[in-house]
Motif scaffolding. Structure first.
Motif, PDB file in Angstrom:
ATOM      1  N   HIS A   1     -36.727  -8.943   8.292  1.00  0.00           N
ATOM      2  CA  HIS A   1     -35.857  -9.334   9.407  1.00  0.00           C
ATOM      3  C   HIS A   1     -34.454  -9.574   8.863  1.00  0.00           C
ATOM      4  N   GLN A   2     -33.468  -8.955   9.508  1.00  0.00           N
ATOM      5  CA  GLN A   2     -32.074  -9.093   9.096  1.00  0.00           C
ATOM      6  C   GLN A   2     -31.261  -9.518  10.314  1.00  0.00           C
ATOM      7  N   VAL A   3     -30.528 -10.606  10.135  1.00  0.00           N
ATOM      8  CA  VAL A   3     -29.625 -11.056  11.193  1.00  0.00           C
ATOM      9  C   VAL A   3     -28.203 -10.897  10.674  1.00  0.00           C
ATOM     10  N   THR A   4     -27.333 -10.310  11.487  1.00  0.00           N
ATOM     11  CA  THR A   4     -25.971 -10.071  11.052  1.00  0.00           C
ATOM     12  C   THR A   4     -25.005 -10.261  12.217  1.00  0.00           C
ATOM     13  N   GLN A   5     -23.752 -10.424  11.876  1.00  0.00           N
ATOM     14  CA  GLN A   5     -22.706 -10.544  12.887  1.00  0.00           C
ATOM     15  C   GLN A   5     -22.166  -9.159  13.226  1.00  0.00           C
ATOM     16  N   MET A   6     -21.779  -8.979  14.464  1.00  0.00           N
ATOM     17  CA  MET A   6     -21.179  -7.721  14.911  1.00  0.00           C
ATOM     18  C   MET A   6     -19.998  -7.359  14.002  1.00  0.00           C
ATOM     19  N   GLY A   7     -19.944  -6.106  13.610  1.00  0.00           N
ATOM     20  CA  GLY A   7     -18.863  -5.629  12.751  1.00  0.00           C
ATOM     21  C   GLY A   7     -19.190  -5.667  11.273  1.00  0.00           C
ATOM     22  N   GLN A   8     -20.267  -6.344  10.913  1.00  0.00           N
ATOM     23  CA  GLN A   8     -20.665  -6.411   9.508  1.00  0.00           C
ATOM     24  C   GLN A   8     -21.456  -5.170   9.115  1.00  0.00           C
TER      25      GLN A   8
END
Lengths: 116, 115
Positions: free
Chosen positions: A10-17
């Motif tokens: 599971h990977q959580v990231t911010q938009m644009g990253q």
């Protein structure tokens, strides 16, 4: 029994990253694939890879995506600048051959990507 | 381009009932056909495949499928289902012409077997 593995689960990231999803295909397989499944939708083909180059790609696989086999075991999918709509389960698969009896694609457990 | 239709999105059966899940595809050329299963919390696994020869294909866990070329169909069958068959079932197709052709999947059928 050999299997395809994927990290992270599971990977959580911010938009644009940028994100890199990793896969280790079955060791004697020559063909590698990435698919994605947006929640509630069908599994969609992104790209196939053979002999260190892209073999086929779908319309989804635009310039934001890239694949690489950086060493003898890993196969990666990079998304350069993530968008909300990239949130999905990403599956890696590998096959021994491209046609005939041995073209069965073995799938990994998937990486759930969440873009916030 | 190929497309795959699975007619039943949700199926609920009792144990020992017979199962048939429909799958139709569209493609102008020769195809390879697959049924994959995804058990809860697990990854996609191949149930069976057709690439040539006998159109009646037997897979794992008592499943079989019949390729009917004239109907562009590849329906999955099992004579007597078990509770452990509860899963998501996906029909998929790719071109038989070779090359690393990606699979085109149907939307899947969620099968629930009641004890």
């Amino acid at each position: 029994e050999p299997e395809v593995t994927q990290t992270p689960s599971h990977q959580v990231t911010q938009m644009g990253q940028e994100v890199i999803l990793r896969c280790v295909p079955i060791s004697n397989h020559l063909y590698f694939y990435w698919y994605r499944q947006i929640l509630g939708q069908k599994v969609e083909f992104l790209v196939s890879f053979y002999n260190n180059e892209i073999s086929e790609k779908s319309e989804i696989f635009d310039d934001q995506f890239s694949v690489e086999r950086p060493d003898g075991s890993n196969f990666t999918l990079k998304i350069r600048s993530t968008k909300l709509e990239d949130s999905a389960m990403y599956f890696c698969a590998s096959s021994e051959a491209a046609g005939g009896y041995y073209n069965e694609q073995f799938f990994g457990p998937g990486t759930r990507l969440t873009v916030l | 381009a190929q497309s795959v239709s699975q007619h039943n999105h949700h199926v609920i059966l009792s144990e020992a009932a017979s199962l048939e899940l429909g799958c139709n595809y569209s493609y102008g050329g020769t195809v390879n056909l697959f049924w994959y299963v995804q058990y809860p919390g697990q990854h996609l696994q191949l149930l069976l495949k057709y690439f040539s020869g006998d159109p009646l294909v037997k897979g794992i866990k008592g499943f079989e499928a019949e390729f009917i070329k004239s109907k562009f169909s590849f329906n999955l069958r099992k004579p007597s289902v078990q509770w452990s068959d509860t899963a998501e079932y996906f029909c998929a197709v790719n071109a038989a012409a070779g090359g690393a052709d990606g699979l085109t999947f149907g939307k899947g059928t969620h099968l629930i077997i009641q004890p």
